[in-house]
Design a protein around this motif. Structure first.
Motif, PDB file in Angstrom:
ATOM      1  N   ASN A 178      -1.093   2.779   5.419  1.00  0.00           N
ATOM      2  CA  ASN A 178      -2.093   3.256   4.068  1.00  0.00           C
ATOM      3  C   ASN A 178      -1.129   3.248   2.628  1.00  0.00           C
ATOM      4  OD1 ASN A 178      -4.653   4.211   4.744  1.00  0.00           O
ATOM      5  ND2 ASN A 178      -4.091   5.170   6.407  1.00  0.00           N
ATOM      6  N   GLN A 179       0.045   2.296   3.299  1.00  0.00           N
ATOM      7  CA  GLN A 179       1.098   2.278   1.958  1.00  0.00           C
ATOM      8  C   GLN A 179       1.377   3.492   1.125  1.00  0.00           C
ATOM      9  OE1 GLN A 179      -0.731  -1.378   0.265  1.00  0.00           O
ATOM     10  NE2 GLN A 179       0.886  -2.685   1.351  1.00  0.00           N
ATOM     11  N   PHE A 180       2.295   4.571   2.105  1.00  0.00           N
ATOM     12  CA  PHE A 180       2.378   5.619   0.802  1.00  0.00           C
ATOM     13  C   PHE A 180       3.462   5.614   0.396  1.00  0.00           C
ATOM     14  CE2 PHE A 180       0.038   9.885   4.446  1.00  0.00           C
ATOM     15  CZ  PHE A 180      -1.085   8.610   4.001  1.00  0.00           C
ATOM     16  N   PRO A 181       3.604   6.406  -0.307  1.00  0.00           N
ATOM     17  CA  PRO A 181       4.915   6.346  -0.783  1.00  0.00           C
ATOM     18  C   PRO A 181       6.446   6.601  -0.536  1.00  0.00           C
ATOM     19  CG  PRO A 181       3.916   7.408  -2.312  1.00  0.00           C
ATOM     20  CD  PRO A 181       2.482   7.063  -1.815  1.00  0.00           C
ATOM     21  N   GLY A 182       7.201   5.594  -0.706  1.00  0.00           N
ATOM     22  CA  GLY A 182       8.649   6.008  -0.014  1.00  0.00           C
ATOM     23  C   GLY A 182       9.078   7.824  -0.106  1.00  0.00           C
ATOM     24  N   THR A 183       8.539   8.130  -0.893  1.00  0.00           N
ATOM     25  CA  THR A 183       8.566   9.791  -1.279  1.00  0.00           C
ATOM     26  C   THR A 183       7.393  10.217  -1.706  1.00  0.00           C
ATOM     27  OG1 THR A 183       9.777   9.576  -3.881  1.00  0.00           O
ATOM     28  CG2 THR A 183      11.292   9.221  -1.714  1.00  0.00           C
ATOM     29  N   PHE A 184       7.009  11.990  -1.454  1.00  0.00           N
ATOM     30  CA  PHE A 184       5.904  12.356  -2.585  1.00  0.00           C
ATOM     31  C   PHE A 184       5.732  12.043  -3.973  1.00  0.00           C
ATOM     32  CE2 PHE A 184       4.241  16.055  -4.145  1.00  0.00           C
ATOM     33  CZ  PHE A 184       2.818  15.722  -3.897  1.00  0.00           C
ATOM     34  N   ASP A 185       4.146  11.345  -4.587  1.00  0.00           N
ATOM     35  CA  ASP A 185       4.087  11.047  -5.220  1.00  0.00           C
ATOM     36  C   ASP A 185       2.809  11.892  -5.401  1.00  0.00           C
ATOM     37  OD1 ASP A 185       3.755   9.914  -7.684  1.00  0.00           O
ATOM     38  OD2 ASP A 185       3.571   8.193  -7.174  1.00  0.00           O
ATOM     39  N   PRO A 186       3.261  12.963  -6.877  1.00  0.00           N
ATOM     40  CA  PRO A 186       1.930  13.843  -6.690  1.00  0.00           C
ATOM     41  C   PRO A 186       0.517  12.796  -7.225  1.00  0.00           C
ATOM     42  CG  PRO A 186       3.595  13.911  -7.883  1.00  0.00           C
ATOM     43  CD  PRO A 186       4.354  13.278  -6.842  1.00  0.00           C
ATOM     44  N   GLY A 187       1.401  11.679  -7.749  1.00  0.00           N
ATOM     45  CA  GLY A 187       0.334  10.893  -8.890  1.00  0.00           C
ATOM     46  C   GLY A 187      -0.532  10.155  -7.722  1.00  0.00           C
ATOM     47  N   TRP A 188       0.365   9.230  -6.711  1.00  0.00           N
ATOM     48  CA  TRP A 188      -0.328   8.545  -6.169  1.00  0.00           C
ATOM     49  C   TRP A 188      -1.481   9.262  -4.813  1.00  0.00           C
ATOM     50  CZ3 TRP A 188      -1.631   8.050  -0.679  1.00  0.00           C
ATOM     51  CH2 TRP A 188      -2.626   7.061  -0.056  1.00  0.00           C
ATOM     52  N   GLN A 189      -3.229   8.237  -4.869  1.00  0.00           N
ATOM     53  CA  GLN A 189      -4.156   9.193  -4.201  1.00  0.00           C
ATOM     54  C   GLN A 189      -4.127   7.630  -3.659  1.00  0.00           C
ATOM     55  OE1 GLN A 189      -7.045  10.897  -5.616  1.00  0.00           O
ATOM     56  NE2 GLN A 189      -7.021   9.489  -7.991  1.00  0.00           N
ATOM     57  N   ALA A 190      -4.863   7.648  -2.252  1.00  0.00           N
ATOM     58  CA  ALA A 190      -6.003   6.186  -1.717  1.00  0.00           C
ATOM     59  C   ALA A 190      -7.352   5.972  -2.339  1.00  0.00           C
ATOM     60  CB  ALA A 190      -5.711   6.379  -0.158  1.00  0.00           C
ATOM     61  N   ASP A 191      -6.917   4.665  -3.114  1.00  0.00           N
ATOM     62  CA  ASP A 191      -8.478   5.349  -4.005  1.00  0.00           C
ATOM     63  C   ASP A 191      -9.488   4.497  -3.577  1.00  0.00           C
ATOM     64  OD1 ASP A 191      -7.118   5.703  -6.316  1.00  0.00           O
ATOM     65  OD2 ASP A 191      -6.031   4.323  -6.924  1.00  0.00           O
ATOM     66  N   THR A 192      -9.207   3.433  -3.036  1.00  0.00           N
ATOM     67  CA  THR A 192     -10.653   2.671  -1.740  1.00  0.00           C
ATOM     68  C   THR A 192     -10.763   4.115  -0.259  1.00  0.00           C
ATOM     69  OG1 THR A 192      -8.859   1.436  -0.986  1.00  0.00           O
ATOM     70  CG2 THR A 192      -9.780   0.435  -3.127  1.00  0.00           C
ATOM     71  N   GLY A 193     -10.052   4.494  -0.308  1.00  0.00           N
ATOM     72  CA  GLY A 193      -9.764   5.206   1.347  1.00  0.00           C
ATOM     73  C   GLY A 193      -9.155   5.194   2.121  1.00  0.00           C
ATOM     74  N   LEU A 194      -8.849   5.978   2.686  1.00  0.00           N
ATOM     75  CA  LEU A 194      -7.689   5.590   3.761  1.00  0.00           C
ATOM     76  C   LEU A 194      -8.176   5.307   4.986  1.00  0.00           C
ATOM     77  CD1 LEU A 194      -4.933   7.708   3.631  1.00  0.00           C
ATOM     78  CD2 LEU A 194      -6.720   9.307   5.475  1.00  0.00           C
ATOM     79  N   VAL A 195      -7.605   3.598   5.417  1.00  0.00           N
ATOM     80  CA  VAL A 195      -7.798   3.863   7.531  1.00  0.00           C
ATOM     81  C   VAL A 195      -7.292   4.617   7.944  1.00  0.00           C
ATOM     82  CG1 VAL A 195      -7.366   1.785   8.475  1.00  0.00           C
ATOM     83  CG2 VAL A 195      -7.531   1.290   5.769  1.00  0.00           C
ATOM     84  N   VAL A 196      -7.625   4.663   8.891  1.00  0.00           N
ATOM     85  CA  VAL A 196      -7.611   5.908   9.799  1.00  0.00           C
ATOM     86  C   VAL A 196      -7.568   5.362  11.869  1.00  0.00           C
ATOM     87  CG1 VAL A 196      -8.465   7.756   9.339  1.00  0.00           C
ATOM     88  CG2 VAL A 196     -10.168   6.779  10.214  1.00  0.00           C
ATOM     89  N   ALA A 197      -8.365   3.915  11.355  1.00  0.00           N
ATOM     90  CA  ALA A 197      -7.879   3.660  12.781  1.00  0.00           C
ATOM     91  C   ALA A 197      -8.110   2.052  13.398  1.00  0.00           C
ATOM     92  CB  ALA A 197      -9.256   4.303  13.278  1.00  0.00           C
ATOM     93  N   HIS A 198      -7.658   1.030  13.673  1.00  0.00           N
ATOM     94  CA  HIS A 198      -8.033  -0.080  13.831  1.00  0.00           C
ATOM     95  C   HIS A 198      -8.802  -0.654  15.033  1.00  0.00           C
ATOM     96  CE1 HIS A 198      -4.637  -1.345  10.964  1.00  0.00           C
ATOM     97  NE2 HIS A 198      -6.628  -1.379  10.370  1.00  0.00           N
ATOM     98  N   ASP A 199      -9.417  -0.879  15.414  1.00  0.00           N
ATOM     99  CA  ASP A 199      -9.723  -1.924  17.240  1.00  0.00           C
ATOM    100  C   ASP A 199      -8.994  -3.375  16.952  1.00  0.00           C
ATOM    101  OD1 ASP A 199     -11.894  -3.926  16.111  1.00  0.00           O
ATOM    102  OD2 ASP A 199     -12.909  -1.836  16.224  1.00  0.00           O
ATOM    103  N   VAL A 200      -8.759  -3.844  18.574  1.00  0.00           N
ATOM    104  CA  VAL A 200      -8.165  -5.236  18.826  1.00  0.00           C
ATOM    105  C   VAL A 200      -9.119  -6.131  18.484  1.00  0.00           C
ATOM    106  CG1 VAL A 200      -7.426  -3.970  20.344  1.00  0.00           C
ATOM    107  CG2 VAL A 200      -9.381  -4.904  21.168  1.00  0.00           C
ATOM    108  N   LEU A 201     -10.294  -6.085  18.284  1.00  0.00           N
ATOM    109  CA  LEU A 201     -11.078  -6.954  17.942  1.00  0.00           C
ATOM    110  C   LEU A 201     -10.897  -7.640  16.293  1.00  0.00           C
ATOM    111  CD1 LEU A 201     -14.215  -6.905  19.097  1.00  0.00           C
ATOM    112  CD2 LEU A 201     -12.071  -8.180  19.426  1.00  0.00           C
ATOM    113  N   GLY A 202     -10.211  -6.241  14.849  1.00  0.00           N
ATOM    114  CA  GLY A 202      -9.608  -6.354  13.625  1.00  0.00           C
ATOM    115  C   GLY A 202     -10.769  -5.505  13.113  1.00  0.00           C
ATOM    116  N   GLY A 203     -11.415  -5.381  13.488  1.00  0.00           N
ATOM    117  CA  GLY A 203     -12.554  -3.939  12.802  1.00  0.00           C
ATOM    118  C   GLY A 203     -11.438  -2.986  12.694  1.00  0.00           C
TER     119      GLY A 203
END
Length: 242
Positions: free
Chosen positions: A92-117
């Motif tokens: 999810n490309q978190f910032p390298g150090t804590f950034d209180p202004g950062w958020q995953a605007d479109t949503g947080l990817v939590v899992a992938h499957d082997v087919l690209g789901g």
């Protein structure tokens, strides 16, 4: 913004319950070793507590290899010791150090499957991100339709659903005889590229007749995103950085 200790020192932390739930299910679930420093940094960036399943995953778990590795659920893995499964922070490309202004605007990817789901947790404006469902709902980018689908559950219920053994029914039309042998040998950052592709009429008619090869998952996700844009003129959006 809450301090790290406020996020960790909670009543009824979720990890013991989640660990029992995963162990009790009928599917094979490999729990990968966590990196405590990465887990704490990820928890702080997410601003969720250890009472949530999401908080428990990033704080206490390096990730999950589910159903012989068909599904990879992201956590905070030890570098070089997690079968190549990337961290939630990296995906999810978190910032390298804590950034209180950062958020995953479109949503947080939590899992992938082997087919690209892709399984993702909706952000504040799902419609604006081109996704169905509500804030906090888990959605799935289906590699056979190249579209997002709302699953009607939040993250904790989704984790319980995974452990219940429901993946067999969910992927019933996307598996072929002997898929386990092909999936077990993959690293956690690899997927299977099919030809003809999953979204084609030929593949839907007979998946077992397709040719399949291991490719970097990032390649698979890129092809899916490009294909959706080519066919529908719609960008599928962020599918995770692997």
């Amino acid at each position: 913004m809450r301090e790290l200790r406020q996020l960790i020192d909670v009543e009824e932390p979720a990890w013991p319950e989640l660990r029992e739930t995963l162990a009790a299910g009928p599917l094979s679930v490999e729990v990968l070793s966590p990196d405590s420093d990465l887990g704490e940094a990820s928890l702080l960036q997410l601003q969720v507590t250890a009472r949530s399943y999401l908080g428990a995953m990033v704080l206490h778990c390096g990730g999950l290899h589910v159903d012989d590795g068909w599904l990879r659920v992201f956590g905070s893995p030890v570098e070089g010791a997690a079968r190549g499964v990337p961290s939630l922070a990296r995906v999810n490309q978190f910032p390298g150090t804590f950034d209180p202004g950062w958020q995953a605007d479109t949503g947080l990817v939590v899992a992938h499957d082997v087919l690209g789901g892709v399984f993702a947790l909706n952000g504040e404006d799902p419609a604006g991100a081109g996704r169905p469902g509500a804030l906090g709902e888990v959605v799935y980018f289906a590699p056979d339709s190249l579209r997002w689908e709302a699953l009607g559950v939040g993250h904790s219920a989704w984790m319980a659903w995974l452990a219940s053994g429901a993946l067999g029914d969910f992927y019933a039309d996307l598996r072929w005889p002997g898929w386990q042998d092909e999936v077990r040998v993959l690293n956690g950052d690899q997927g299977l590229s099919l030809f003809p592709p999953l979204w084609s009429a030929e593949a839907r008619q007979d998946l077992s007749a397709t040719s399949r090869r291991a490719v970097p998952l990032t390649e698979l996700l890129g092809v899916a995103r490009d294909s959706r844009l080519q066919f529908d003129g719609v960008d599928a959006g962020f599918l995770g950085a692997v």
